[in-house]
Structures are given as structure tokens and as C-alpha cells.
Design a protein around this motif. Structure first.
Motif, short mmCIF file in Angstrom:
data_model
loop_
_atom_site.label_atom_id
_atom_site.label_comp_id
_atom_site.label_asym_id
_atom_site.label_seq_id
_atom_site.Cartn_x
_atom_site.Cartn_y
_atom_site.Cartn_z
N ASP A 2 27.83 10.63 61.24
CA ASP A 2 28.63 10.92 60.04
C ASP A 2 27.78 10.82 58.79
OD1 ASP A 2 30.19 7.66 59.64
OD2 ASP A 2 28.19 8.26 60.32
N PHE A 3 28.44 11.21 57.67
CA PHE A 3 27.71 11.30 56.40
C PHE A 3 27.35 9.92 55.83
CE2 PHE A 3 27.95 15.77 56.07
CZ PHE A 3 29.18 16.18 56.58
N GLU A 42 19.39 16.11 61.08
CA GLU A 42 19.59 14.84 60.36
C GLU A 42 18.24 14.26 59.92
OE1 GLU A 42 23.68 13.53 62.70
OE2 GLU A 42 21.75 12.63 63.24
N LEU A 97 22.43 22.53 49.88
CA LEU A 97 23.34 21.70 50.67
C LEU A 97 24.71 22.35 50.82
CD1 LEU A 97 23.59 18.88 52.06
CD2 LEU A 97 24.45 18.03 49.88
N HIS A 100 30.69 22.37 49.75
CA HIS A 100 31.63 21.84 50.74
C HIS A 100 31.07 20.59 51.42
CE1 HIS A 100 34.88 21.86 53.62
NE2 HIS A 100 33.99 21.82 54.63
N ASN A 101 29.79 20.66 51.83
CA ASN A 101 29.14 19.48 52.43
C ASN A 101 29.01 18.33 51.42
OD1 ASN A 101 28.78 20.73 54.92
ND2 ASN A 101 26.86 21.69 54.27
N SER A 104 32.19 16.46 51.26
CA SER A 104 32.35 15.53 52.39
C SER A 104 31.51 14.26 52.21
CB SER A 104 31.97 16.23 53.69
OG SER A 104 30.63 16.73 53.60
#
Length: 648
Positions: A2-3, A42, A97, A100-101, A104
Motif C-alpha cells: 500500500d501507499f 515500488e 505520478l 489520481h495516484n 490515493s
């Protein structure tokens, strides 16, 4: 992954990292080794964020510090690394990036932190004013306008929506429901597009380590050090030689002494040096006036017993000596008489040496005084010539000074006229102001009268209210309770008693304790009386011993006074020096008397002329002062007359 975990990995990597002491590549490799579960995309994100934060460290620190000063005054300082990461994503990588990202990423963090930071970062007036100027101080203005600001300006509307959503969440507003959409068939997505990889940062070129500066540049050469050491050694040797020469006396004045006398002198010097105690504490003696008028010191019991034991010990030693003499042991009387004779001879020799040195000093003084008198005579002749030249210069100076004073006087008169005109103008202006002040004063007086009357009415009303309140407070309510001291509380206990009975029992207990105290006091007084008698006996013995010791010390002091008195010295060498001294003194006195005779015969005319010139100068100055005062008085009378006309 996850972020939030990605952001946490970046925070751990940047936390505690120092670019000056640690290489960025090594630190990044350590982060990737510790997080092996990361995927390729990642890992690329972590590498890009870490390297970007390191590269643009100065700009990010400036933006975050200004955020703490402006919007984030109440935010914690430990979140500064988080704000740096988000500022890097917004300023440099927002287009890559995708918004939208980015939303989040923001949604996974605390709403209040993100709301305040985004509100500060997407504020248009701040961006175009002081934030831009601070960024231009770090980077080129063209780079800022072309690369940094477009990322913010292009996404301004989306950012405003995101900020409003965060604000609604903070205020607990209900979120608008999404409109239900019908399901629509979509074609199969057979080929997945690979995510665009973030490019790796360009490798930082490594500079070759420079050679260290040799230590010889900061040190003086060896030759200078050796020369300095030799100079210091020569200086110490010369000082030692000089001290020896000073301490050594002239060899031609010394008489040769035998080895036996030299040994005796050495023993005497050693004995005298052994008696000296330079390191011991030297107490100041008590002044004689205080000792004469001082009352006897009162000793305590411990001091009396201690002194009695000391005198008893001394008596035992004296008895032992007497027993030894009676048994046939020798005494040191012969040695003491020989020592006194030797000391007397030494004193006579020292007195002769002192007298000889004194005569030499007086002779040198007389010769120096004669030389000084001759030199003063020469100086006086020079002074006479200088005085004649000074008189001429003084006359010229006086003439020039008179001319200067005349010019100054004329200037002063012109300035006084100007001052007088200014004073007249000031008087007119003061008169106009005075009339205006009188009018204002009259108006303020009337207003004050009205205000005083209103205040008096208000005070009367308040006084009436206070009187009513005080009358109401004076009506008291009786709250007294009556108590019977002879009755019990009535609880039914066996040991229950009244207050009167309790008081009687306490009085009986106090009487018993008083009797016990009196018995103890009697025993203590008897012990004190016996102890006092013993101390008085000891004091009588101590006073007797002190009287004996004082008599012995008086005898010793008389002998010391006799030794201190200077011995009479007579020798042929001293008589010859005395005669020479008297001749020199007579010559000096004769020279002085001749000099005084010449001083009395100075020219009288010169002094008379100088006095006359001084008097003339004083008369001129007094006349000029009187003239100036008369002018000032005339000007003041004119101004007073003009003022009277204005007042009338």
C-alpha cells in the motif's frame, strides 16, 4: 504494497541521513536490502523519491520551514520529512505520478496534516510572491518558471477539489453519493501496459580525494626552533652570571679568615636558618591599646583543665632538671656566656660596616648636589635668553589678539540685532495663542461644570442604596448555643466523664510533674556547686603559674633590648671620611649662598615693565565688558517697551 508503507520506507531512509558524512548510493542500497519484498515498480518509486529529496534538499527545506512559520505553527516538527516527500512529489513529479495516484497517497495520511500542507502549497498569491522569490534564491529563475511552477498551476483546480474534500472530512460533512451507473460491457484487456518506470538519477561524479596539507606548513622551520633554544639558554646563563655578580661582594674589601672561624660562621648561619620558618602562619599581634584596655578572657571548663595539665607537665620537667643538677650533671652556662660574647663582637663589626656605608652614601650625595647646583646655574642662563625671546613673541601675540577681538565684537552686535527681531516675532505669536487658549479654557470649564453636577446626582443615588443595604445587614440573627460543662455526653461508656471532671484530673497530673521537676533541679544544682569549686581551685593554680611566666618573659625582654641598642663604633677610617664629608658640605653651602646673592640682584626694571603691561591689559578688558553690558541693557529695555505696547 500500500501507499502508506511506501511513504514509511522513504521516511526511514531520509531520517538520520547526512549527505556530508554518508554517501547517497550506499544509503539507498541499505534501504533496498532491508526491504527485499518490494516489487520493481515500488523499488523505482523509492529510488526516485530518495534521490530527488537528496538532490533538491535546499529547496524542500525552505518550503517546509516556511510552512511551519505560516500555516503549520501548531504542527509537530517530527513530520518535516513527510512534508518534504509530498512537496517533492507536488513540485517535481506530479505529472509523472498522476493526480489520481497522488490523491490515493493523500487519502492514506492524516486529513488535518494534508489539508494544511496542500492549502499552503497551492495558494496562488504565496506562490507568485515570496515562495517564488525564495526558490529563485536557490535555483535559476528560468528553471523555476519552466519546470517547477507549471506542475502547480496546471493542477490548481484538481488540488482545490481535493482540499475542499479534506475540509469536509475534517468538519464531518456527509459525502455526496455517487450516481448509480448501468453496467456496460467492456472489451477484454488482453495486453497490460507496463507502468512507466521512473528514470534513475544521474550518477554524481566522484571527486578524487585531495592530498592532506603537510604538517610542515603550520610549523616553523627547525633552524628557527634551534636558534630560539640557543638564545633562551644564553639568556638564562647571562642572568645566572648577573645574579652571581650581584650577590658577590668586592674581593679587595674582604679580609682573609681562618678555617676555624669560617666553620663557626657556617654553623651560626645554619642555626639561624634552622630557626627561620618562612612557610609557617604568622599571626598579626593584637594592638597595644586593645591589650591595655581589654578585660580578662573568660575561660570555659575545658580550657581551664587543659591549661592546668600543661603547667603540671612543666613542673615535672623542672623537677627532673633540678634532680639532674643535684646528681652531678653539667649545665650550659659556660656555652651561653661564650655565645653572648661572640654575638656582641658580630654586632660591633656589623655596626662599623653600616656606618662606613652610610658615610660613603653621604659623600656621594654631597658630590651629586654640587654637580646639580652647577647644572642649574647653566640652565638659568639659558632660561634668561628664552625669556627675552618670549617677551617679544608675547607682544606680537597681544596685538594680533586685539584685532581678532574687535572683529568678533562687530559680529556679535550684528547677531544680537537678528535675535531681537526674532524675539519680537515670538511675542506676537504668543499673544495670539494666549487668546485662543483662554477661549478653549472657558468652554472646557462649562462642560466640566455640567459633568460634575451629573456625577453628584449619581453619587446621591448610590449613597441611598448603600444605606438601605447596611440597614438590612444590621438585623442580626441569634446563633448562640448553651453548653453545660458538668454533664456528660451520654454515650454510655464506663470511662465517660464531664469536662469539669476532666479539667480537675489534668490539674492533678500537672502538680505531680512539677514536683518531679523540682527534685531533678535540686540534684543538678548540687552537682554544679561541687564542679564550680573544683574549677576555682584550678584557676588559682593557673594564675600563680602565669605570674611566674610573666616575670621570666620580662627579664628576657630586657636582655633583648640591651642587645638591640646600637654599639659605639670608633675607627680612623671613619674619622677621615667624616672630615671629608664636612669639607664637601661646607663647599656646597658656600656655593648656595653665592647663588642666592646673584638671585637677589635681578633687574628690577624688567619686573616693573611687565606689571605695567598687565595693568593696561586688565583696564582695556574691563572697559570692553562695560560697553557690551550697556548695549545689552539698551536692547532689553527696547524689547520690554515693545511688549508693554502689545499688552496694552
Amino acid at each position: 504494497m500500500d501507499f502508506t508503507s511506501l511513504i514509511d520506507v522513504c521516511i526511514k531512509g531520509l531520517k538520520g541521513f547526512d549527505a556530508e558524512t554518508q554517501a547517497a548510493d550506499i544509503r539507498l542500497q541499505d534501504i533496498l536490502d532491508s526491504n527485499t519484498h518490494l516489487e520493481e515498480s515500488e523499488e523505482n518509486f523509492v529510488v526516485e523519491v530518495f534521490s530527488g529529496c537528496v538532490r533538491h534538499h535546499a529547496l524542500l527545506v525552505v518550503t517546509v520551514e516556511n510552512f511551519y512559520l505560516d500555516e503549520g505553527k501548531k504542527m509537530l516538527r517530527k513530520d518535516s520529512i513527510l512534508y518534504r516527500i509530498f512537496s517533492y512529489l507536488v513540485l517535481f513529479r506530479l505529472d509523472d505520478l498522476g493526480f489520481h495516484n497522488f490523491e490515493s497517497f493523500v487519502a492514506q495520511q492524516d486529513n488535518l496534516k494534508m489539508y494544511l500542507f496542500l492549502k499552503y502549497l497551492f495558494d496562488l498569491p504565496k506562490l507568485q510572491s515570496w515562495l517564488k522569490t525564495k526558490w529563485c534564491n536557490i535555483y535559476d529563475s528560468k528553471y523555476v518558471e519552466d519546470s517547477i511552477l507549471p506542475n502547480l498551476l496546471n493542477n490548481m483546480e484538481k488540488a482545490a477539489k481535493l482540499i475542499s474534500q479534506l475540509n469536509d472530512k475534517l468538519q464531518n460533512k456527509p459525502q455526496p453519493k455517487k450516481e448509480s451507473t448501468f453496467t456496460r460491457p467492456q472489451p477484454f484487456n488482453l495486453t497490460e501496459v507496463k507502468p512507466r518506470s521512473v528514470p534513475l538519477p544521474e550518477p554524481v561524479p566522484k571527486v578524487k580525494p585531495t592530498n592532506p596539507i603537510p604538517s610542515s606548513t603550520y610549523k616553523s622551520p627547525r633552524e628557527e626552533m634551534e636558534l630560539a633554544k640557543k638564545k633562551e639558554e644564553h639568556r638564562k646563563k647571562s642572568e645566572q652570571m648577573l645574579d652571581r655578580v650581584r650577590t658577590m661582594s668586592a674581593n679587595h674589601t674582604k679580609t682573609a679568615k681562618s678555617a676555624k672561624t669560617q666553620e663557626r660562621l657556617n654553623t651560626i648561619v645554619k642555626e639561624s636558618e634552622a630557626q627561620l620558618k618562612f612557610d609557617s602562619y604568622k599571626a598579626r599581634p593584637v594592638p597595644k591599646k586593645i591589650m591595655e584596655n581589654a578585660s580578662p578572657i573568660k575561660l570555659n571548663a575545658a580550657a581551664i583543665l587543659r591549661e592546668d595539665a600543661l603547667y603540671a607537665k612543666k613542673e615535672e620537667e623542672e623537677l627532673k632538671k633540678i634532680v639532674g643538677v643535684l646528681s652531678g650533671e653539667g649545665t650550659d652556662d659556660d656555652f651561653q656566656t661564650w655565645k653572648k660574647q661572640r654575638d656582641e663582637e658580630l654586632r660591633i663589626e656589623e655596626a662599623e660596616e653600616r656606618a662606613r656605608k652610610k658615610m660613603i652614601g653621604m659623600l656621594s650625595y654631597e658630590e651629586a648636589m654640587l654637580a646639580k647646583q652647577k647644572l642649574t646655574e647653566l640652565n638659568k642662563q639659558k632660561v634668561k635668553k628664552m625669556k627675552v625671546e618670549a617677551d617679544k613673541m608675547l607682544k606680537e601675540y597681544l596685538i594680533s589678539q586685539l584685532q581678532i577681538e574687535e572683529e568678533i565684537r562687530e559680529k556679535v552686535l550684528s547677531i544680537q540685532d537678528g535675535h531681537q527681531q526674532a524675539k519680537d516675532a515670538q511675542l506676537k505669536l504668543q499673544e495670539v495663542k494666549r487668546k485662543m487658549v483662554q477661549e478653549v479654557h472657558a468652554e472646557s470649564k462649562a462642560l466640566m461644570q455640567i459633568a460634575v453636577e451629573e456625577a453628584a446626582r449619581e453619587m446621591e443615588r448610590k449613597m441611598k442604596m448603600i444605606q438601605e443595604i447596611r440597614a438590612f445587614d444590621r438585623t442580626s440573627i441569634s446563633t448562640a448555643k448553651f453548653v453545660d460543662l458538668t454533664s456528660t455526653a451520654g454515650f454510655g461508656f464506663l470511662c465517660e466523664m464531664s469536662i469539669a471532671e476532666l479539667r480537675e484530673r489534668i490539674a492533678l497530673i500537672k502538680e505531680e510533674k512539677a514536683r518531679e521537676l523540682e527534685e531533678k533541679r535540686g540534684d543538678i544544682l548540687a552537682e554544679k556547686v561541687s564542679y564550680k569549686k573544683m574549677i576555682e581551685q584550678k584557676l588559682e593554680a593557673i594564675s600563680h603559674n602565669r605570674g611566674v611566666i610573666s616575670q621570666e618573659t620580662a627579664k628576657i625582654m630586657e636582655e633583648k633590648k640591651k642587645l638591640k641598642s646600637p654599639p659605639q663604633v670608633r675607627s680612623t677610617e671613619l674619622d677621615a671620611m667624616q672630615k671629608k664629608l664636612e669639607e664637601k658640605r661646607a663647599e656646597r653651602m658656600k656655593y648656595r649662598s653665592n647663588q642666592q646673592m646673584t638671585m637677589n640682584t635681578l633687574p628690577v626694571k624688567r619686573t616693573v615693565n611687565l606689571e605695567a603691561e598687565k595693568r593696561a591689559m586688565e583696564e582695556r578688558r574691563w572697559k570692553e565688558l562695560e560697553r557690551t553690558r550697556e548695549r545689552v541693557a539698551q536692547m532689553s529695555t527696547k524689547s520690554v517697551g515693545y511688549r508693554d505696547t502689545l499688552l496694552t
